[in-house]
Motif scaffolding. Structure first.
Motif, PDB file in Angstrom:
ATOM      1  N   SER A 158       0.823  -1.212   0.000  1.00 47.12           N
ATOM      2  CA  SER A 158       0.000   0.000   0.000  1.00 47.12           C
ATOM      3  C   SER A 158       0.858   1.264   0.000  1.00 47.12           C
ATOM      4  CB  SER A 158      -0.957   0.000   1.191  1.00 47.12           C
ATOM      5  OG  SER A 158      -0.240  -0.104   2.387  1.00 47.12           O
ATOM      6  N   LEU A 159       2.119   1.172   0.472  1.00 42.00           N
ATOM      7  CA  LEU A 159       2.989   2.342   0.436  1.00 42.00           C
ATOM      8  C   LEU A 159       3.626   2.509  -0.934  1.00 42.00           C
ATOM      9  CD1 LEU A 159       2.966   1.320   3.554  1.00 42.00           C
ATOM     10  CD2 LEU A 159       4.918   2.829   3.797  1.00 42.00           C
ATOM     11  N   PRO A 162       1.090   3.011  -5.015  1.00 38.85           N
ATOM     12  CA  PRO A 162       0.685   4.321  -5.529  1.00 38.85           C
ATOM     13  C   PRO A 162       1.863   5.180  -5.990  1.00 38.85           C
ATOM     14  CG  PRO A 162       0.240   4.145  -3.167  1.00 38.85           C
ATOM     15  CD  PRO A 162       0.620   2.790  -3.638  1.00 38.85           C
ATOM     16  N   PHE A 163       3.017   4.996  -5.371  1.00 39.66           N
ATOM     17  CA  PHE A 163       4.229   5.703  -5.793  1.00 39.66           C
ATOM     18  C   PHE A 163       4.631   5.247  -7.195  1.00 39.66           C
ATOM     19  CE2 PHE A 163       8.990   5.755  -5.773  1.00 39.66           C
ATOM     20  CZ  PHE A 163       9.150   7.139  -5.803  1.00 39.66           C
ATOM     21  N   ASN A 172      -1.849  10.756 -12.978  1.00 43.87           N
ATOM     22  CA  ASN A 172      -2.102  12.106 -12.489  1.00 43.87           C
ATOM     23  C   ASN A 172      -1.077  13.125 -12.982  1.00 43.87           C
ATOM     24  OD1 ASN A 172      -3.310  10.447  -9.767  1.00 43.87           O
ATOM     25  ND2 ASN A 172      -4.573  11.986 -10.743  1.00 43.87           N
ATOM     26  N   SER A 200      11.975   4.207   1.190  1.00 37.56           N
ATOM     27  CA  SER A 200      10.742   4.804   1.716  1.00 37.56           C
ATOM     28  C   SER A 200       9.970   3.800   2.554  1.00 37.56           C
ATOM     29  CB  SER A 200       9.846   5.274   0.565  1.00 37.56           C
ATOM     30  OG  SER A 200      10.457   6.322  -0.133  1.00 37.56           O
TER      31      SER A 200
ATOM     32  N   ASP C 138       8.482  17.033   8.655  1.00 35.37           N
ATOM     33  CA  ASP C 138       8.325  16.890   7.202  1.00 35.37           C
ATOM     34  C   ASP C 138       6.858  16.900   6.761  1.00 35.37           C
ATOM     35  OD1 ASP C 138       7.927  14.495   8.513  1.00 35.37           O
ATOM     36  OD2 ASP C 138       9.513  13.406   7.478  1.00 35.37           O
ATOM     37  N   PHE C 139       6.128  15.836   7.108  1.00 38.21           N
ATOM     38  CA  PHE C 139       4.720  15.775   6.713  1.00 38.21           C
ATOM     39  C   PHE C 139       3.935  14.914   7.691  1.00 38.21           C
ATOM     40  CE2 PHE C 139       5.569  11.565   5.095  1.00 38.21           C
ATOM     41  CZ  PHE C 139       6.828  11.655   4.509  1.00 38.21           C
ATOM     42  N   ALA C 147      -1.810   5.114   4.935  1.00 41.96           N
ATOM     43  CA  ALA C 147      -0.636   4.292   4.585  1.00 41.96           C
ATOM     44  C   ALA C 147      -0.152   4.623   3.179  1.00 41.96           C
ATOM     45  CB  ALA C 147      -0.985   2.809   4.684  1.00 41.96           C
ATOM     46  N   LYS C 148      -1.120   4.808   2.259  1.00 43.56           N
ATOM     47  CA  LYS C 148      -0.755   5.119   0.877  1.00 43.56           C
ATOM     48  C   LYS C 148      -0.103   6.492   0.781  1.00 43.56           C
ATOM     49  CE  LYS C 148      -4.280   1.954   0.007  1.00 43.56           C
ATOM     50  NZ  LYS C 148      -5.630   1.690   0.452  1.00 43.56           N
ATOM     51  N   PHE C 150       1.554   8.042   3.126  1.00 44.70           N
ATOM     52  CA  PHE C 150       2.910   7.893   3.682  1.00 44.70           C
ATOM     53  C   PHE C 150       3.883   7.400   2.621  1.00 44.70           C
ATOM     54  CE2 PHE C 150       1.947   7.661   8.436  1.00 44.70           C
ATOM     55  CZ  PHE C 150       2.755   8.743   8.721  1.00 44.70           C
ATOM     56  N   GLY C 151       3.503   6.362   1.890  1.00 45.22           N
ATOM     57  CA  GLY C 151       4.371   5.772   0.879  1.00 45.22           C
ATOM     58  C   GLY C 151       4.762   6.759  -0.198  1.00 45.22           C
ATOM     59  N   VAL C 152       3.765   7.477  -0.754  1.00 42.37           N
ATOM     60  CA  VAL C 152       4.064   8.410  -1.838  1.00 42.37           C
ATOM     61  C   VAL C 152       4.827   9.622  -1.302  1.00 42.37           C
ATOM     62  CG1 VAL C 152       3.131   9.604  -3.837  1.00 42.37           C
ATOM     63  CG2 VAL C 152       1.909   7.676  -2.895  1.00 42.37           C
ATOM     64  N   GLU C 154       6.767   9.900   1.239  1.00 39.10           N
ATOM     65  CA  GLU C 154       8.151   9.543   1.561  1.00 39.10           C
ATOM     66  C   GLU C 154       9.017   9.516   0.301  1.00 39.10           C
ATOM     67  OE1 GLU C 154      10.818   9.294   4.202  1.00 39.10           O
ATOM     68  OE2 GLU C 154       8.874   8.789   5.093  1.00 39.10           O
ATOM     69  N   GLY C 155       8.397   9.205  -0.829  1.00 36.87           N
ATOM     70  CA  GLY C 155       9.134   9.188  -2.085  1.00 36.87           C
ATOM     71  C   GLY C 155       9.243  10.537  -2.773  1.00 36.87           C
ATOM     72  N   LEU C 156       8.232  11.405  -2.621  1.00 41.05           N
ATOM     73  CA  LEU C 156       8.211  12.661  -3.379  1.00 41.05           C
ATOM     74  C   LEU C 156       8.707  13.874  -2.595  1.00 41.05           C
ATOM     75  CD1 LEU C 156       4.809  12.506  -5.335  1.00 41.05           C
ATOM     76  CD2 LEU C 156       7.056  11.693  -6.040  1.00 41.05           C
ATOM     77  N   GLN C 172       0.290  15.777  -5.991  1.00 45.15           N
ATOM     78  CA  GLN C 172       0.615  14.476  -6.565  1.00 45.15           C
ATOM     79  C   GLN C 172       0.551  13.391  -5.496  1.00 45.15           C
ATOM     80  OE1 GLN C 172       1.259  13.403  -9.725  1.00 45.15           O
ATOM     81  NE2 GLN C 172       0.616  15.416 -10.415  1.00 45.15           N
ATOM     82  N   MET C 175      -3.293  12.798  -4.657  1.00 41.74           N
ATOM     83  CA  MET C 175      -4.087  12.210  -5.748  1.00 41.74           C
ATOM     84  C   MET C 175      -3.710  10.759  -6.008  1.00 41.74           C
ATOM     85  SD  MET C 175      -5.062  14.886  -8.686  1.00 41.74           S
ATOM     86  CE  MET C 175      -3.498  15.655  -8.952  1.00 41.74           C
ATOM     87  N   ASN C 176      -2.395  10.483  -6.074  1.00 41.87           N
ATOM     88  CA  ASN C 176      -1.982   9.110  -6.362  1.00 41.87           C
ATOM     89  C   ASN C 176      -2.313   8.165  -5.217  1.00 41.87           C
ATOM     90  OD1 ASN C 176      -0.557   9.073  -9.085  1.00 41.87           O
ATOM     91  ND2 ASN C 176       0.284  10.870  -8.101  1.00 41.87           N
TER      92      ASN C 176
END
Lengths: 256, 194, 208
Positions: A158-159, A162-163, A172, A200, C138-139, C147-148, C150-152, C154-156, C172, C175-176
């Motif tokens: 789930s982390l 979407p990335f 998007n 991450s 940070d955020f 959870a989703k 957090f994942g994005v 942490e990457g962006l 981004q 939305m993602n």
């Protein structure tokens, strides 16, 4: 004085053996135009305890197919063993390696054969198709599967997923006027995204960490390696002389 | 089963509610009016636990009336809806909460705009262009997504409502056969025959 | 059925260079059924503080009313605007008052606090449903897609983003993340708070 008649009555007790457990970790695969990257972390845990910091979840099947298994580790290891056995029988019968498309269907039938006592594992198969394109096949525990460009599975799915939607499929995002997004990314970009995804996931998920293993499968005459000379720790594990090449890249991840 | 719809259009709100009062598998009454007129420009449909519905609707009706008597002017739709929502939210964490779902529609005579509020028994409130409660919502909302027009005339609004009622009659096993339909606009409240 | 997932919805806040951003989706649902695609979860507290309230929608309305009341009382008594950190403590204590019968909301706070030198400093915080504060650098995230996000994120996300870059990053990210969550989505709203103004934008997103 002990009254012999007051011994507690034997009550019927229900006991149930639970044959499954979850061992954490995450796997990920991304297909390129003529290569495929299959990665997994190496932590194996049960609950809040780490059983080992190095338990591989990604396995080379042939020189053009690599399988990642995630979920219940015992089932995963057994499943890989059985797939490898079937691939060896195929070699003895046909004197060649099974194509990845056929391995994918084999995995489906092997998983569905256990429909009512399943292998508790999510499989991701990566490698090179017979036409030389990079392929990723993802499976659920009972054998539903599809070919995709990228897929994450496991504790941090789930982390990570979407990335990947954003960075691989450019979801998007709109391309600048007159341009379009590439359908496949170069190896250097893919490796960076895999490393970013796992760092991450390690940061935010307790079951992910310790080590990262990235398998790279290259098609015959692939030039994907150009531009990734800078990446250290690359080890070639090609077995045959057929021209497909397999590499493994090992990285450290945070251990906390 | 109990069903109610509401939609806004150009300068009006339409609210429709079925007329059955059921208990278990028995229809106890087939001509119940489940849309209260709270003030000259305010309507409220109510559904849910029998007993709670009428008790709560009358409590609301009397209090909105009391405000009007004391202050010589009626609450705006948004103010009335906020007060009703708060009453339900306070009731939710009480010993005996009201299980009542509401659609509050009104015409704001100060801004000349129609307003419609969707409120459930938890005290969830949101302003919407159209909405529904009960099993009918599973059929009506997708139709309203397709056919609702905030600039539609009253005739067009009523024909959209008819589409919803017909769809529920066609597809819902336990569909109601009669509805009361009320409209509120700048001229006040009136009941219409479909 | 979890109470925290009954209505759906998600909020995220991020720190930038002399700015903060806070964003949410716009869905209100009843479990799987969508009720509204224009349900705001973020509200202004002062000109420089915004609060996001994902969770049970009835408690969202109730808490919004309570916070407005308590902030107004603070402003009258103190004869000055409340600071973001003070507001975070107010949120925390309001929630902890209901320790054994909580409001089912996990607030996210974003604001700019004043420094002694007359400048501004970004501030974000989040609490759980009983008011345990988390001051992140940070955020912060909350809601059904947490959870989703957090994942994005942490990457962006990266440090010291300018307002427009922070807007792109948070948009981004949200939305993602919500596109992979069945209970969040149906449009998004973003606020970027800078020293001079607040940039508010509604995002056109997937509606499925």
């Amino acid at each position: 004085m002990l009254d012999m008649h007051s011994v507690p009555q034997q009550q019927p007790q229900g006991r149930q053996f639970n044959p499954y457990t979850e061992n954490g970790g995450t796997i990920l695969a991304i297909a390129g135009a003529d290569f495929s990257v299959i990665a997994g972390d190496t932590r194996q845990s049960e609950g809040y305890s780490i059983q080992t910091r190095y338990a591989p979840k990604v396995f080379r099947l042939t020189d053009k197919a690599v399988l990642a298994v995630n979920g219940f580790a015992a089932d995963g290891n057994m499943f890989v063993k059985k797939v490898r056995q079937r691939l060896e029988w195929y070699r003895h019968a046909h004197a060649k390696d099974m194509p990845i498309r056929a391995i994918a269907r084999l995995i489906q039938t092997m998983l569905y054969a256990r429909r009512f006592f399943p292998y508790y594992v999510y499989n991701i198969l990566g490698g090179i198709e017979e036409d030389g394109t990079g392929a990723v096949y993802s499976f659920d525990p009972v054998g539903s599967y599809e070919r995709e460009t990228c897929r994450a599975a496991g504790a941090a799915q789930s982390l990570v997923q979407p990335f990947l939607d954003n960075q691989i499929y450019f979801k998007n995002q709109t391309p600048a006027a007159g341009t379009s997004f590439p359908s496949h990314l170069p190896l250097s970009t893919v490796l960076s995204l895999v490393i970013d995804s796992f760092t991450s996931a390690t940061e935010r998920h307790i079951e992910v960490g310790d080590g990262l293993e990235m398998y790279v499968v290259l098609a015959r005459e692939s030039t994907a390696l150009q531009g990734v000379e800078g990446i250290g720790g690359v080890q070639e594990i090609t077995m045959t002389e057929e021209g497909h090449r397999v590499f493994v890249i090992r990285r450290e991840l945070k251990k906390d | 089963m109990e069903t109610s719809f509401a939609l806004t259009g150009k300068g009006y709100v339409i609210i429709a509610a079925d007329t059955t009062a059921a208990r278990s598998i028995v229809k106890m009454k087939v001509d119940a009016d489940k849309i209260k007129v709270l003030s000259p420009h305010l309507l409220m449909s109510y559904s849910g636990e029998p007993g709670d519905t009428i008790q709560f609707a009358e409590y609301v009706e009397r209090n909105i009336r009391l405000y009007q008597i004391r202050n010589l002017y009626a609450l705006t739709p948004s103010a009335a809806a906020s007060w009703i929502r708060r009453s339900l939210a306070e009731s939710l964490r009480s010993r005996n909460p009201y299980a009542v779902n509401l659609l509050v529609g009104g015409y704001d005579t100060t801004s000349h705009q129609p307003h419609l509020y969707w409120i459930d028994y938890l005290g969830t409130m949101t302003e919407i262009p159209f909405g529904a409660h009960g099993y009918g919502s599973y059929f009506a909302l997708s139709l309203l997504d397709r056919y609702h027009d905030p600039e539609a005339s009253l005739e067009e609004g009523l024909s959209t409502l008819k589409r919803c009622i017909n769809e529920v009659a066609k597809r819902l096993v336990v569909s109601p056969d009669r509805y009361t339909v009320k409209v509120v606009d700048k001229d006040g409240v009136r009941e219409v025959e479909l | 059925m979890s109470i925290m997932e009954y209505n759906g919805g998600s909020v995220v806040a991020m720190v930038g260079k002399d700015c903060v951003a806070i964003a949410s989706d716009l869905r209100l649902g009843n479990q799987a059924l969508g009720i509204s695609s224009n349900f705001q979860k973020i509200f202004p507290v002062t000109d420089r503080i915004y609060v996001g309230l994902p969770g049970l929608a009835t408690d969202l309305s109730t808490l919004r009313e309570r916070f407005r009341f308590r902030v107004n009382m603070y402003t009258i008594k103190e004869e000055r605007e409340i600071e973001p950190e003070t507001f975070a403590r107010l949120v925390s204590s309001t929630l902890y008052e209901h320790r054994f019968g909580p409001y089912f909301i996990e607030p996210v706070i974003a604001g700019l606090s004043k420094t002694p030198s007359g400048g501004v400093e970004p501030f974000i915080a989040a609490t759980d449903l009983i008011g345990c504060l988390n001051f992140a650098k940070d955020f912060v995230v909350a809601g059904t897609a947490s959870a989703k996000i957090f994942g994005v994120a942490e990457g962006l996300w990266e440090p010291n983003l300018e307002p427009e870059d922070l807007f792109e990053t948070i948009s981004q990210t949200l939305m993602n993340a919500v596109d992979r969550d069945a209970f969040s989505g149906w449009g998004c709203m973003v606020h970027v708070i800078t020293k001079d103004r607040v940039i508010t934008r509604t995002l056109k997103a997937r509606m499925d």
